[in-house]
Design an enzyme around this catalytic site. Structure first.
Site, PDB file in Angstrom:
ATOM      1  N   LYS A  33      30.420  48.117   4.877  1.00 15.06           N
ATOM      2  CA  LYS A  33      31.186  47.623   6.255  1.00 15.06           C
ATOM      3  C   LYS A  33      31.548  46.264   5.927  1.00 15.06           C
ATOM      4  O   LYS A  33      32.708  46.022   6.289  1.00 15.06           O
ATOM      5  CB  LYS A  33      29.903  47.675   7.358  1.00 15.06           C
ATOM      6  N   THR A  34      30.957  45.109   5.553  1.00 20.79           N
ATOM      7  CA  THR A  34      31.297  43.952   5.279  1.00 20.79           C
ATOM      8  C   THR A  34      32.480  43.865   4.528  1.00 20.79           C
ATOM      9  O   THR A  34      33.346  43.132   4.514  1.00 20.79           O
ATOM     10  CB  THR A  34      30.232  42.874   4.890  1.00 20.79           C
ATOM     11  N   ASP A 224      33.181  43.161  14.696  1.00 15.24           N
ATOM     12  CA  ASP A 224      31.989  43.704  14.015  1.00 15.24           C
ATOM     13  C   ASP A 224      30.993  44.174  14.930  1.00 15.24           C
ATOM     14  O   ASP A 224      30.704  43.560  16.016  1.00 15.24           O
ATOM     15  CB  ASP A 224      31.375  42.600  13.145  1.00 15.24           C
ATOM     16  N   GLU A 225      29.910  45.020  14.719  1.00 15.85           N
ATOM     17  CA  GLU A 225      28.904  45.373  15.358  1.00 15.85           C
ATOM     18  C   GLU A 225      29.348  45.894  16.765  1.00 15.85           C
ATOM     19  O   GLU A 225      28.658  45.480  17.750  1.00 15.85           O
ATOM     20  CB  GLU A 225      27.896  44.165  15.489  1.00 15.85           C
ATOM     21  N   GLN A 255      22.839  52.152  15.187  1.00 13.23           N
ATOM     22  CA  GLN A 255      21.834  51.073  15.057  1.00 13.23           C
ATOM     23  C   GLN A 255      22.240  50.097  16.316  1.00 13.23           C
ATOM     24  O   GLN A 255      22.133  48.923  16.189  1.00 13.23           O
ATOM     25  CB  GLN A 255      22.861  50.251  13.784  1.00 13.23           C
ATOM     26  N   ARG A 609      17.199  49.023   5.858  1.00  9.93           N
ATOM     27  CA  ARG A 609      17.392  47.604   5.101  1.00  9.93           C
ATOM     28  C   ARG A 609      16.771  47.797   3.605  1.00  9.93           C
ATOM     29  O   ARG A 609      17.309  46.854   2.876  1.00  9.93           O
ATOM     30  CB  ARG A 609      16.571  46.436   5.816  1.00  9.93           C
TER      31      ARG A 609
END
Length: 764
Positions: A33-34, A224-225, A255, A609
């Site tokens: 994603k980043t 983002d998020e 998430q 993670r």
DNA sequence: TGTGATAACATTTTT
DNA sequence: TGTTATCACA
């Protein structure tokens, strides 16, 4: 062009290169994603968009910084520097400073942190004569905060207030806002609300207004998020995106873990409807984790009813099973964690910084820290009592804040008698009363101290000395560098000397903290010669927990699952998978099924993670609140076991003597729970063995409790009578013996937690 | 007004 | 258990 698109998979490439119009990128955990965001921004800049026309909103400052660094490598450091990139709060604080005058503030307004807000609320409650015993100030603060996050104004709140507690909050809310305004201060939520207020200012004939300006300025907006944005953030985005509509949001509904503070998952679910013509891209290939880890996470999240269907896959190796370890207690858990980390570091040839330990609550860190220290393993802890929240640091910051914004009444109250200079509470009461009568800030009242009734002449002298001190430093601001100024201030106020005299270990560490703070200031202004005290303060107040962690040290990282969002580690240990802890049991009894889903998403975040190894731990008993409480394994354990990619062991399996003492302890304790034992509102299974299969909890805890008085039984739903609160209904019962507590709903006073020992409840 | 002792509180997660 | 708020007393 090729450089930016090279090395992306087809889905990523599509998401990066569709530049215009509304875009939603549904990005599964570890799907790059980043990478997509940074490459997208790089491509925008490369195709001629000026960097200052790009607004990118991230969840932490650290994320923003890392993205900038990555973009700098793709385009150039100069271009990357001019991007508008940061958290909602920091970007809009910056904008608000520019236009502060338009909404009745000065550009040096202070940002109140949650402690400052709490104190301000307590003072308002005092003035309004609302008892802090009956109405918890913290509860008031969180009510006001969530009202603000949902864009509910004081007037609307008052209309909606139905119970006694809400009615009191409705009185406090507008007064608290007035106090903030008078102090030239904003709380965290105001940074969003005032931005909306600013953007909604009407245009004038000679000025098109801020909304038109920023819509014009920000040609491209990226968020983002997005699954963790709240209503206020949504409203800001909606306004800024306007008609241009070059809005890109990235998120993963699986998430979403911040509903408790007002994040609205509906924002992502309704995006298509809100922005017609939306292009949706899905990133479903995971590059982070092994097949086994992903399978366990997937099996877990399947249990949530509310979710966008998606299939996350990976071409990574199968890897080792997710290892679930049963431990005796939190100490045993800590040693098991330490063993797992040492083993993996050796086997996989990793560094300590490749390992993270995640937990549900900050309080769990202590036992784990002890365990690591016992083995001499260095660790970094994210959160806990953050550096800038320590007393001694806040004292120094208080002086600085006061210099920058004299009306900041929280800072004034904090420093006026720190170190003690004979200006006590009584004096400040008089000053505050005068300030209220004249609708002035505390500082203006101090300026008129000769006219404030009731103040002793000695106190007046001291106040004059104090204001002279401040005036002196205000004048010195032009003559000294900011760091010299702060050093000399600390020197003159004797803050360090006071601590020296104390001569204790704590005082020593406080002195070291102040020293560290002074060098941090020096470094800051050394790095940014153009910076001001204002910008320093702003940066400090908007730092998130993750931002403050030091990633350079080769050490194990300890943090809450919330803080771990967006990060990845080769080895991840998740501690405390127990019913009541994770999923956590809220203090009041009733539980919204959505809460369980959020807890499940939180564990999903935790598991995903992990890159190579994931370890899960639970203890059969745990010291909580100074007493040992037994707990059942979390329902989530069984859920991930269904994936078939886990293995389940006991930490004492290799140590027969421990196993012996464990079962002995289990026997010892089990008789205590004969009858209808309850801890944290849940009935305890009597035998360990049964607990793995005995997972059929009801969602509503069925609690019953044998009162100390013979013959009376408190049950969920029972009607009771209390001396002061009158009749009420029992919502939940927890604890036993002297520690037993009941949550009771009183029609006139709302929900109360009562110690049965003192409450003297009569069952009706 | 400043201090030490005791009581009360807290454990969900955070910008 | 550990920390903070409140109260008596100097």
């Amino acid at each position: 062009m090729s450089k930016i698109l090279a090395g992306l998979n087809p889905a990523q490439r599509a998401a990066v290169s569709h530049l215009n119009g509304p875009v939603m990128i549904v990005a599964g955990a570890g799907s790059g994603k980043t990478r997509v965001l940074t490459h997208r921004i790089a491509l925008l800049v490369e195709s001629g968009v000026r960097p200052w026309q790009v607004l990118a909103l991230t969840f932490t400052n650290k994320a923003a910084k890392e993205m900038k660094e990555r973009i700098a490598l793709l385009v150039s450091p100069e271009l990357a520097r001019d991007l508008w990139m940061g958290t909602f709060h920091s970007v809009f604080a910056r904008i608000l400073r520019r236009h502060a005058a338009d909404i009745g503030y000065t550009s040096s307004f202070t940002i109140y942190d949650s402690d400052d807000s709490l104190n301000a609320i307590k003072q308002v409650m005092n003035v309004l004569g609302i008892s802090k015993d009956q109405f918890n100030a913290n509860a008031v603060r969180s009510r006001i905060s969530s009202a603000k996050n949902q864009l509910i104004s004081p007037e609307e709140y008052e209309r909606l207030a139905r119970d006694l507690f809400s009615e009191q909050v409705a009185r406090i809310y507008p007064e608290y806002n007035r106090a903030l305004r008078l102090a030239n201060a904003m709380d965290f939520d105001d940074l969003l609300l005032k931005t909306i207020e600013l953007l909604d200012l009407p245009a004038t004939p000679d000025n098109a207004g801020p909304l038109a300006y920023y819509q014009q300025k920000f040609k491209y907006i990226l968020v983002d998020e997005y699954q963790d944005t709240n209503r206020a953030q949504y409203a800001i985005i909606k306004r800024l995106a306007g008609t241009q509509g070059n809005l890109t949001v990235v998120g993963d509904d699986a998430q979403s873990i911040y509903a408790f503070r007002g994040a609205d998952i509906g924002n992502i679910l309704d995006f298509e409807r809100d922005y017609p013509g939306t292009q949706i891209f899905r990133l479903e290939q995971n590059y982070r984790s092994t097949k086994n880890i992903l399978a366990a996470a997937d099996e877990l999240i399947k249990n949530n009813k509310d979710q966008i269907p998606k299939t996350l896959f990976t071409e990574n190796v199968r890897g080792e099973p997710v290892k679930i370890t049963q431990c005796l207690d939190e100490r045993d858990e800590a040693s098991a964690i330490v063993r797992a980390i040492e083993e993996q570091v050796r086997a996989l040839k990793l560094d300590l910084k490749d390992c993270a330990v995640l937990y549900r609550t900050n309080a769990q860190s202590r036992a784990i820290e002890d365990g690591l220290r016992r083995q001499g393993i260095p660790y970094n802890i994210v959160g806990g009592t953050a550096f800038y929240k320590r007393k001694e640091i806040k004292d120094v910051l208080g002086y600085v804040r006061l210099l920058v914004n004299p009306n900041d009444s929280e800072s004034l109250l904090r420093v006026i008698n720190t170190p003690p200079r004979g200006i006590g509470a009584t004096t400040m009461e008089h000053v505050a009363a005068y300030a209220r009568d004249h609708r002035q800030s505390l500082m203006s009242a101090l300026g008129a101290i000769d006219f404030v009734p009731g103040v002793q002449s000695r106190a007046i002298q001291r106040i004059h000395e104090f204001t002279r001190l401040l005036q002196k430093y205000t004048a010195l601001r032009d003559k000294m560098s900011p760091s010299e100024l702060v050093r000399s201030l600390v020197d003159e106020t004797n803050l360090l000397q006071e601590l020296k005299l104390e001569n204790t270990i704590e005082a020593l560490s406080r002195r070291e903290n102040i020293q560290e703070f002074l060098s941090a200031i020096t470094d800051y202004f050394h790095e940014k010669p153009d910076a001001t005290l204002e910008s320093f303060l702003e940066e400090v107040s908007l730092l998130s927990e993750v931002d403050q962690s030091d990633g350079t040290k080769n050490a194990v990282t300890l943090m809450t699952l919330h803080s771990a969002k967006g990060l990845e580690y080769p080895v991840v240990c998740i501690a405390g998978l127990e019913e009541g802890l994770f999923p956590s049991q809220p203090v009041g009894g009733t539980r919204d099924p959505n809460d369980i889903e959020e807890e499940r998403r939180l564990l999903y975040v935790g598991i995903t993670r992990a890159m190579r190894r994931c370890f899960v731990f639970y203890a059969i008993e745990r010291l909580r609140f100074g007493e040992t409480a037994r707990a059942l394994p979390s329902r989530f354990i069984e859920e991930i076991e269904r994936s078939g990619t886990t293995e389940h062991v006991t930490s004492f399996g290799t140590k027969p003597h421990l196993r012996e003492s464990a079962s002995e302890r289990t026997r010892e304790i089990s008789h205590l729970f004969a009858g209808s034992p309850v801890i944290n509102g849940r009935t305890f299974a009597r035998k360990r063995r049964e607990t793995h299969t005995a997972h059929s909890f009801e969602d509503e805890p069925r609690a019953s409790y044998s009162q100390i008085e013979e013959g009376t039984t408190l049950e969920h739903g029972a009607r009771v009578f209390h001396e002061t609160f009158g009749e009420g209904r029992v919502i939940a019962v927890a604890g036993f013996g002297d520690k037993a507590k009941a949550t009771v709903e009183f029609p006139k006073f709302g929900r109360k937690n009562l110690m049965l020992k003192f409450a003297n409840l009569k069952v009706l």
